[in-house]
Every structure is written in C-alpha cells, then in structure tokens.
Design a protein around this motif. Structure first.
Motif, PDB file in Angstrom:
ATOM      1  N   LEU C 142       0.812  -1.206   0.000  1.00 34.94           N
ATOM      2  CA  LEU C 142       0.000   0.000   0.000  1.00 34.94           C
ATOM      3  C   LEU C 142       0.848   1.259   0.000  1.00 34.94           C
ATOM      4  N   TRP C 145       2.558   1.941  -3.600  1.00 37.97           N
ATOM      5  CA  TRP C 145       1.736   2.363  -4.733  1.00 37.97           C
ATOM      6  C   TRP C 145       1.755   3.874  -4.944  1.00 37.97           C
ATOM      7  N   GLN C 152       1.762  10.979 -11.306  1.00 43.33           N
ATOM      8  CA  GLN C 152       0.328  11.126 -11.579  1.00 43.33           C
ATOM      9  C   GLN C 152       0.007  11.277 -13.060  1.00 43.33           C
ATOM     10  N   GLU C 154      -0.519   9.296 -16.972  1.00 43.32           N
ATOM     11  CA  GLU C 154      -1.140   8.042 -17.430  1.00 43.32           C
ATOM     12  C   GLU C 154      -0.175   6.873 -17.303  1.00 43.32           C
ATOM     13  N   PHE C 157       0.172   5.763 -13.729  1.00 41.92           N
ATOM     14  CA  PHE C 157      -1.020   5.046 -13.245  1.00 41.92           C
ATOM     15  C   PHE C 157      -1.109   3.660 -13.859  1.00 41.92           C
ATOM     16  N   ALA C 158      -0.683   3.548 -15.128  1.00 42.76           N
ATOM     17  CA  ALA C 158      -0.654   2.215 -15.741  1.00 42.76           C
ATOM     18  C   ALA C 158       0.314   1.329 -14.957  1.00 42.76           C
ATOM     19  N   GLY C 160       1.226   1.738 -11.807  1.00 45.17           N
ATOM     20  CA  GLY C 160       0.646   1.474 -10.498  1.00 45.17           C
ATOM     21  C   GLY C 160      -0.441   0.413 -10.579  1.00 45.17           C
ATOM     22  N   GLY C 161      -1.260   0.480 -11.630  1.00 44.10           N
ATOM     23  CA  GLY C 161      -2.316  -0.518 -11.806  1.00 44.10           C
ATOM     24  C   GLY C 161      -1.728  -1.899 -12.003  1.00 44.10           C
ATOM     25  N   LEU C 168      -1.969  -7.657  -5.483  1.00 44.96           N
ATOM     26  CA  LEU C 168      -3.134  -8.015  -4.665  1.00 44.96           C
ATOM     27  C   LEU C 168      -3.520  -9.488  -4.793  1.00 44.96           C
ATOM     28  N   PRO C 169      -3.596 -10.052  -6.018  1.00 47.00           N
ATOM     29  CA  PRO C 169      -3.830 -11.502  -6.070  1.00 47.00           C
ATOM     30  C   PRO C 169      -2.739 -12.271  -5.343  1.00 47.00           C
TER      31      PRO C 169
END
Lengths: 494, 108, 490
Positions: C142, C145, C152, C154, C157-158, C160-161, C168-169
C-alpha cells in the motif's frame, strides 16, 4: 441502577431530542448533536459496565416481561450501539455544514434532524430489545424514518426510489410479523428467552422462523432482494446515505443474528445456513460486478454495500448449523460482527466523501472527479483508507474480520466460502481502484474546476475511516466485548 | 367447548384467506395505491390470526397480550400507510403516474 | 529497553512517516530534518543492535491484536542483516531524494509514503510470526503504490495498476497459504518452528507453492515479474529504493524466511520442492539477463537486471547447502549496494544530462566523471569481476552448488555472468571510449548538487568495500556466515 438509566437513555434521549428538534427547529442541529453525544456516552458507559459485570437488563417502569418491556444489553448490543452512536455523531457534525446555512431554511434542513434522531432511537431499540414484537415496532420506526430520509431532496428519482424501498420494506414487515404471530401461537410469548428455552423444531416453528428470515432478508437487501438499495441509497442526501447504508441494513441483520444464534440455534440446519451463505456469496459476486460498471461514485459505493452485506451471510454456514458446536464457530461469528461494524464505519466515511465531492464538483460522475484529490487531499485520503478497510487489507478492521472468517473457513474445510471471501476482496479492489485512480489523476485541463472545501468539514469522513482502521489495530477489546453474553459456549476461536 | 374451537378456527381461517388474497394483490398489481391497499388487507389478516391465537388455551379465557399488540400493530400499519400514501401522491404529482417506472422494474 | 527496542526501531521510520503527511508543502526544512533525523537515529540503534546480536542477544516486542493474533517484532541475526541494509540505504536515498526533487510538488506526500515504505520493510524484517509478516508485507504494497504513481500521469497510473494487479492476487495467495497452514498447526512463530512433517505431503507442497506465488511477485520471479519493468515510470529515488531495499528484497527475504524458519530446508528438500525452486530461480536469472540485453532504455535494462539478480538470493536458499545459503544472503546486501548505485547514477544521467537511452551515453565519462565512475563500479560488481561484491556472492553460490551436488548451477552462474558482461560492458565502453555528442561538449552537464553524487559515491565505495573486506566478521558475508552457522546449522 445507573446501567438501567443508561439503557433507558439510549432510547429515551433521542426520542426526547426528536420532539425538541420539531418544537425548536432553529436549534435542531445543536440539539441533535448534544443528543447523539449523550447516546454515545451512555453506550460507552454500558460497554464498561457490560465488560465488568456481564450483560445488563432492565424492565421499563418496573413491569417485567411478558407485559412490561425488557431492555437488555450484551456485548453484541453495546458494540453496535457504540459504533452507530459514533457514526450518527460524526454524520451529524458533518450535516451541520450541509443543512445549516444562515438565512436559508430548507425543508430537508428541517426534516433531517428529527429523522436522524428517530433513526438512532429505533436502532438502539433494536439493539436492546428482547422481544420479537418490540423488535417489530422498532424496525418499522427505523424503516419509516429511513424511507423519509431518502425523499429529503424531493426529486422525482428520490421519491421513486423511496417508494420502491417502502414497498420492499412493507413486504418484509408483513412476512416478519406473520412469522412472529406464528411464534406466539406456538409459545404464547414473544420473549426471546422464553422461546429460546422451549424450541422443539416443529414444522410451525420452522415456518415461522423462515417467514421472519425472509422478511429480514428483504430489509437487509440480501441478493436477490437488493434491487431497492442502490437507487435509494444513492438518491438520498449524502449524510442520510451514510446512515442508511452503514446502519439500517445492519439492524435487520442484527435481528437475524439474534434469531438464529441466540433464540433458535437448534433450528438452523444445514439447508438454511447453506442457502443464506449461498445468497450471500451471490451478493458478493453480483454486487461487486455491478459496482465495477457504474459510472457514478455514489452508485459504486451503493453497489459495494450490496456486495459487502453478502459477507455477513457467510457467517451462517461458518458459525451456524452443524458448525455451531465447532471450535471455529466463535471466530467466524466474531469475524462477521466485526465486518458489520467496520463496514459501517468505512461505508459511512465513503458516503460522506462522496458528499464532499458532490459539493465541490457539483456532480458525482466519476469522470468529472478527475484530479479532485489536488483540491481535497484529505477527503481523497479518507476515501482510500475506507477502501482499504473494505478490501480487507491490514491493518484495518475489515482485515481482522476477513482473517477470522477465512480461518474458520479453512478450519471447517469450507473452501467455497474461503474462495468467495477472497474473490470479494479482489473484486472490491477492482471497483474501488477506479475512483481512487481518477481522483488522484491530474486534471485534463489546467485550472481549478473544483470549489474548495473547508478543512474542518473534511475531517468528518477521515474520522470515520480512521475508526474503521483502528477497529483492526485495536481489535482485542471489541473481540473480548463481543464474546460477553454469547449464548453458544464461548470458545476462544482461532 | 365446540364454540371455542370453532371460533378459533373461523377467525384463523378468515385471517389466512385475507393474508393470501392480500399477498396476491400486492404481487400482481402495479398501481401503487392498490398495492398499499393490498398491504393493509394482509395486515388485517395477520391481526385476525393474531387475535385468534388469544384463544390458544381456552381454559384461561381470552389472552390480553395479542389484543395489546394488535392495537400497536394497527398504529404501525397506519403510519406506514400514511407515509406511503403521501409518497404516492407526491410521486403522482411529480411524474404524473400512479405506477413505478417500468424500466426500473427490470432492475429488481 | 530490550523489550521495546524492535518497536523503537520501527518507530524511527513510522513516526517521521506519519508526521510528514501533515506537514505543509513549504516546510521543507522540518520535513528533511524529520526524515534525516529518523534515519540517523535508526542507524545508531542498528549499530547498537549489531553489537548486541553479534554477542548472541535477541530482542522481542509482543503485542496482542486479537486473541491468538500476535504482532511479534523480533530481532535476530537474519532480521538485522536486512534492517542494516535498509537503514543505511534509507539515509542515503533520503539525501538523494531531497536533492533530486528540489522544490518539486507533493513532497510531503512523497516523503511520508517513502518513510512508511521503509517502516514496512523494517517491520517485514522484524516479523516474528507469519501473520505479522503479512501485515507489514501488505503495508509495503500500500505504501509503495503512491510512490509508483507519484508523477500522476497516465504512464505512472498504468504502472501502479499493473503493480496492484500483480500484488493483490499475490497477497490473496499468501493469505491463503498462511491461514491454511495455521488452521492445521496453530499460529506459527519463526523462532519456534512447528513440526510440519506429519502433514499431508500434497497439502504441504500446495501451501509452499502458494507461498512462493505470493512472495514471488515482489521478488519478481519469472513469470510474475511483469510489474517491475513497468514500475520504472516512478521517479529515480523510488526505483532505487524499490530495487535495492524495499519491494523485491521483501519478497526474497520472505522466501528465505519461509524456507528456513517455517518449513525448514530439510522438509523442503524432502517434499521435492527445493530443486524446482532452484530451477525456477535459474530460469529467472537467465531470462532476466536475456531481456536486459534487449533494452535500450537504461532504467529498463537495470530493471531486468534486478529480475535476474534477485533470484540469486532465492537460488541460494533453494540449493539447501550452507555455503550457497551464505552466498545468497550476502547477495541480499551486495545486490542492494550495487543496484542502488546504478539507479542513483541513472537518475543523475536522466536528471542532469537528459540521458535515458543507452546510445546517448557516448562519451559521458569525461563530462560526468564521478557519476560514470560510480556507475562503472556498480556494473563491474554486477558482472562479478573480482574483488567486487558480486564476485563474492557468485563464488559462494558456485561452491555451494558443487557442495550440494547441483553442478548445473555453475553453468547458470557462468552463463549469467557472461550475459551480465554483455549488457553492462557496452555501456561502459560507450561512456569511456566513444566521443561525446555535441551538446554534451558545448554544455557540460553538472553533477551537482552534492546530495545527488555523494550517496552514489558512498554506495559505490561500499559495494567495493564489502567485496574487498569480505573476510571481516562484520562484512555482509561474515554476518551471513554467522547467521547460517549460529542459527541454522544443527
């Protein structure tokens, strides 16, 4: 005696406040805040008393059951009372800004405060009632005030949503009442204690309990009876949504828990617990998938409620039925209760965040919120913290809840429940990541499309979100408190 | 003895019939006012059944508890009806319709 | 004092982190003072602990979260190896980051999460139970990230995603592994391993596989490495921290803990899981090197190099021999020092001279001598040229492999070294032997402020020093030997 005074005060004070806010509407906001403070203090006092001396009981006016009304508080009641008292207090503080504008008096500003206090009285009534009929009266009061809250802004969509909510709720009430009547025909009493001692698993009892459960499931918006919830919760003004989404479904769930775990655990066979757990699982999956495709923030949060309520019903197969006698039962049950409480805190925080965003951006269209974190970093942070609790990531209350439930699922070999709990967490990550990402992105065109919001106002959702996190960090006390008065032999779980 | 038993039965059966009729009405109608009426029919049926349970133990005479609870229940049902009717009129004046929008029905 | 020490050490990072969030953006002096002060205090405490633990002391802080759910912070020699590295590099990276960002935007947020990330790493190192480990492991996810998406845009964020999409999985897998195992055995403390051999072997294999899956994402084991090159979208100090200390090391450290303190290396071998893990690590080593060879972007080349190098640690643990294990553990520190040097330098190249691609490095050696020199030292260490740190790790891994009869590993190591040379030497050649571009000639780039170049010089020197002085008892190798001999050999 003071604990009986506190028991009376948690219902009496908000009712008194309700009358005062109507008579003295200019000072309604102040009266409401003071009242909810009194309720919170009384609830904390009860918690101290319960943890020191065990469950407390009082008879109103000295009349014992069956004629008189008995109020009783055990660990479960006081935990729910503290959390709902705290939420109402914070939401009330938030709503001072939303509804109190000097010089302007609006209908919603007038009606909100009395409704909030009735809601609080009804909630507390449910948490301390020991009688199925008193429960019925309290939750009718709860439903009516909740429905009225949905209509506060007077828009057509809100009225429609409120009507749909009311129809579902009325059907739920009827089913519940019918079940209660059948119970009376069987036992000649509606007192939980009396019924609990003479349950015989006859067909009539199963029918009665089934009818009551169906009615309660309607009111809890358990899948597939969830249709009324998203429009109603997203159509209400944000402070109302916060209470509707976090507390109102928990009240009917609370009664369901009392019914199946306190009164007639013998009746909770595997078919019933599996059915409730299955519907809960379906709610997790369906609610999450719906939340992923929504384009408005309040709808995302409302569908997330549908999904999160699903977890509460997974408690039944893990802790009820054949599992009731197992060592993992206590963990699963406590996990479910902690989930209800931390969801209440996190979800009310989210709705208040959404409310602030709406005031700042004049819409809750997700795309229109791009870059809002720059204007309101504290609110974006609060939303993210609440999201962390909903995802069940440590160290939040949501994590401890899911940890306890997962532990029971593995101990009992309930792979499917473990899978549903984990899948729900990952799906929640999907539907909550999008709003967070949009908030944090840089705005498309430079310039300041957002209205700045006072920092103090932004504190309210942050307090609630931090509450959800601290429920995890300091879960030892709540855990111990929840065990007090549990009828099923209290195992240490874990 | 027969009168006790038959009274119990008559009231109970009538109540059950009313509940059945009311539930059918509640489910089959889309007009909001009719649905609220149906709700009240079910309510009356339940109260009749409830009243009938007062004869449960004939030797003790009529049980007073159901009567007290029925009165409370009627008050509750009345308030719910009042709220519902006010919402329905508001809804009707805003949307010009006495039923809920159909597109939303599929939502359920 | 001794009972609170682990807690105090954790607080040296956690308190600055939480306080920094609330600082207004313009209070740079307070912010820097807070973070640097925390870092220095931590180093002092670490120095004391190194002395005490070297004498055989163990420190424990125990807090009860829920009944039976303990937060146990425990300092043993292995924990201290990791914490020393992270405390040392935290101080340097903070100095570097202050110089790197200057007056950039959102710095309170940045340094808040930065220190939180270090606190999470410290917590991971100190974890005494599986569930404590999980708590800090997730805190790390957490807190990283916001650092990855710091710009900030695109692209970030890509990245970070993608990071969360892997992480997370993986944490779900890790949680399943932990709860499944503990539902059979009860809570597991690293210091008091449970007897697992009575369990069903199939279940144990599955649980171990879930552990590797859950930890392998952060350790960037192929095919779970996809997020790491993407995370290059983050600012240079973040990449430096991610690659050298925080994230990838947390994964590798976790795998070492699981193998040595939960299952025990003998059980892992009995289950037939040690060799597959060694093979997986070897594949990662070779694959990462091959992919690094294809990259034209300096940071991406370094990222794939990390994929490759971190698996040396996993390989060392999976080989099930003491010498290989010592090599793997020492590499945890060695790789951190070398890789952070490389990232510091890459950041200076990008920031000061606008150099991001490899072919822009031509002739930069004469214009930016300090940076180029440090970069060269780091790169030679990675290749494993004696007496650099990388050579020591590879030597121990190779000897350890021969000792356990896994001779094929020597070929993996040799192949990897050749590939390392193939993807690093061209850079050095360009820097030192090719003529510079014209704009570099006319406008010689600056290596100032000192906050940028001094940390790089320090880490480069350290990377050289730990190789030269590998025989000293307090060197990473000496400490790793102490860990294995004292705590893990029968």
């Amino acid at each position: 005696m003071p604990s009986s005074l506190a028991l009376t005060a948690i219902i009496g004070a908000p009712l008194l406040g309700f009358f005062m806010t109507i008579v003295w509407s200019r000072a309604a906001a102040v009266v409401a805040s003071l009242t909810s403070m009194v309720v919170l203090v009384a609830a904390v006092f009860l918690a101290v008393s319960v943890s020191a001396h065990g469950a407390v009981l009082t008879s109103l006016g000295g009349w014992d059951a069956p004629l008189g009304i008995e109020l009783a508080a055990d660990g479960l009641s006081v935990m729910f009372m503290i959390v709902s008292g705290a939420i109402v207090l914070v939401v009330g503080a938030y709503a001072q800004h939303e509804f109190v504008h000097p010089g302007t008096e609006t209908r919603s500003g007038f009606a909100f405060w009395p409704l909030m206090l009735v809601l609080l009285a009804a909630l507390n009534g449910i948490f301390v009632s020991r009688d199925f009929f008193n429960l019925y009266v309290c939750f009718e009061l709860l439903t009516l005030s909740a429905v009225a809250m949905v209509t506060l802004n007077g828009k057509t969509e809100s009225i429609t949503a409120a009507l749909r909510y009311l129809l579902f709720a009325l059907l739920g009430s009827i089913l519940y009442l019918l079940g209660a009547v059948l119970l009376y025909a069987q036992f000649g009493s509606l007192d939980m204690g009396v019924i609990g001692q003479s349950v015989s698993s006859s067909g009539a009892e199963i029918l009665a309990a089934g009818l009551m459960t169906a009615g309660l499931a309607l009111k809890t918006a358990l899948f597939p009876f969830h249709g009324w919830l998203p429009p109603a919760h997203s159509g209400a003004p944000p402070p109302a949504s916060a209470m509707l989404s976090s507390l109102v479904p928990k009240a009917s769930y609370f009664i369901t828990i009392r019914l199946w775990f306190d009164v007639m655990p013998e009746l909770a066979g595997n078919p019933l617990t599996l059915a409730l757990g299955g519907l809960g699982g379906a709610a997790i999956l369906y609610g999450s998938l719906q939340a992923i495709v929504q384009t408005r923030l309040k709808m995302v949060v409302a569908y997330s409620t549908v999904a999160q309520l699903g977890y509460l019903f997974i408690v039944f197969p893990l802790a009820g039925g054949d599992s009731a006698a197992q060592p993992w039962s206590a963990g699963a049950w406590t996990g479910g209760m902690l989930h209800a409480l931390s969801h209440a805190l996190a979800k009310s925080a989210m709705f208040l965040c959404a409310g602030l965003f709406i005031i700042s951006a004049r819409t809750d269209d997700l795309e229109a919120l791009r870059g809002i974190a720059q204007t309101m970093p504290m609110t974006a942070f609060a939303f993210t913290l609440a999201a962390i609790s909903l995802l069940g990531l440590p160290p939040s209350g949501g994590f401890i809840a899911k940890y306890l439930m997962l532990t029971s699922a593995f101990a009992s070999g309930g792979w499917i429940w473990a899978f549903l709990i984990l899948a729900g967490g990952l799906l929640a990550a999907l539907y909550l990541y999008r709003p967070v990402r949009i908030m944090l992105s840089l705005p498309k065109q430079p310039g300041q499309p957002f209205k700045p919001i006072s920092r103090w106002w932004q504190v309210a959702p942050l307090v609630l979100a931090l509450g959800a996190v601290f429920l995890g960090i300091g879960s030892n006390e709540p855990y111990a408190l929840l065990q007090i008065g549990r009828p099923v032999a209290a195992e240490t779980g874990l | 003895m027969m009168t006790w038993a038959s009274g119990w039965l008559i009231y109970g059966l009538t109540g059950a019939t009313l509940i059945g009729l009311g539930l059918f009405g509640f489910a089959s109608h889309t007009n909001l006012l009719r649905r609220i009426l149906a709700f009240n029919v079910v309510g009356s049926g339940i109260f009749l059944v409830f009243g009938a349970t007062g004869f449960r133990v004939p030797e003790l005479g009529a049980d007073a508890v159901p009567q007290a609870l029925i009165i409370t229940g009627i008050v509750v049902a009345l308030s719910a009806t009042a709220l519902a009717v006010s919402l329905i009129t508001r809804h009707a004046s805003l949307s010009g319709s006495a039923t809920l929008p159909d597109d939303d029905r599929e939502d359920r | 004092m001794t009972a609170a020490l682990p807690f105090l050490v954790l607080m040296t990072s956690l308190v600055p982190a939480l306080a920094t969030f609330w600082l207004p953006e313009n209070q740079a002096a307070t912010r820097n003072g807070l973070n640097l002060g925390g870092a220095i205090l931590k180093l002092v405490l670490v120095a004391y602990m190194l002395y005490a633990v070297g004498q055989g002391a163990v420190f424990e802080t125990r807090l009860e979260l829920a009944p039976g759910l303990f937060l146990l912070l425990r300092i043993d020699a292995l924990a201290l190896l990791f914490v020393t590295l992270s405390a040392f590099l935290w101080l340097l990276t903070t100095i570097y980051a202050i110089a790197y960002f200057g007056n950039g935007p959102n710095l309170s947020r940045f340094f808040g999460f930065f220190s939180l990330c270090v606190a999470a790493t410290t917590g991971i190192a100190f974890s005494g139970t599986l569930i404590t480990f999980f708590l800090f492991y997730e805190l790390l996810t957490l807190s990283t990230w916001p650092l990855v998406v710091h710009k900030q845009n695109e692209k970030s964020f890509a990245a970070g995603g993608s990071y969360l999409g892997f992480a997370l999985p993986a944490s779900a897998a890790l949680l399943v592994a932990i709860i499944w195992l503990e539902s059979v055995t009860g809570p597991i403390e690293f210091a008091a391993p449970r007897e697992l051999s009575g369990l069903d072997a199939f279940d144990l294999r599955l649980i171990l596989a879930l552990f590797v899956l859950g930890l392998g994402v952060k350790a960037a084991i192929v095919p779970l490495h996809g997020w790491l090159p993407a995370a290059m979208a983050a600012p240079a100090p973040v990449s430096a921290l991610l690659h050298a200390v925080a994230v990838v090391k947390a994964g590798a450290f976790g795998i070492v803990r699981i193998i040595y303190d939960v299952f025990g290396i003998d059980l892992v071998s009995q289950l037939g899981m040690a060799q597959p893990l060694a093979i997986l690590a070897s594949i990662t080593i070779l694959y990462g090197s091959l992919r690094a060879l294809q990259q034209d972007d300096i940071k991406r080349r370094l990222a794939f190099s990390t994929v490759s190098q971190v698996s040396y640690i996993v390989l060392g643990a999976a080989l099930a021999g003491p010498i290989a294990a010592i090599g793997g553990l020492a590499h945890l520190v060695h790789q951190g020092l070398m890789k952070i040097t490389l990232f510091f330098c890459a950041g200076i190249f990008a920031e000061r001279a606008g150099i991001e691609k490899i072919h822009h490095l031509d002739g930069v050696g004469a214009r930016m001598p300090w940076t180029a020199f440090c970069f060269s030292l780091g790169a030679m260490g990675m290749i494993g040229i004696p007496p650099m740190a990388g050579f020591v790790s590879k030597l121990y891994l190779g000897v350890g492999a021969l000792e356990t009869g896994a001779g094929w590993v020597v070929f993996v190591l040799a192949g990897s070294s050749l590939l390392n040379a193939a993807y690093f030497l061209p850079l050095l050649y360009r820097m030192w032997f090719l003529p510079a571009r014209e704009d570099l000639e006319t406008q010689p780039p600056s290596e100032r402020p000192l906050g940028l170049i001094v940390p790089a010089v320090v880490t480069a020197t350290a990377a050289l020093g730990v190789g030269l002085l590998a025989g000293a008892p307090i060197s990473p190798l000496g400490w790793a030997t102490l860990i294995i001999e004292r705590d893990y050999l029968p």
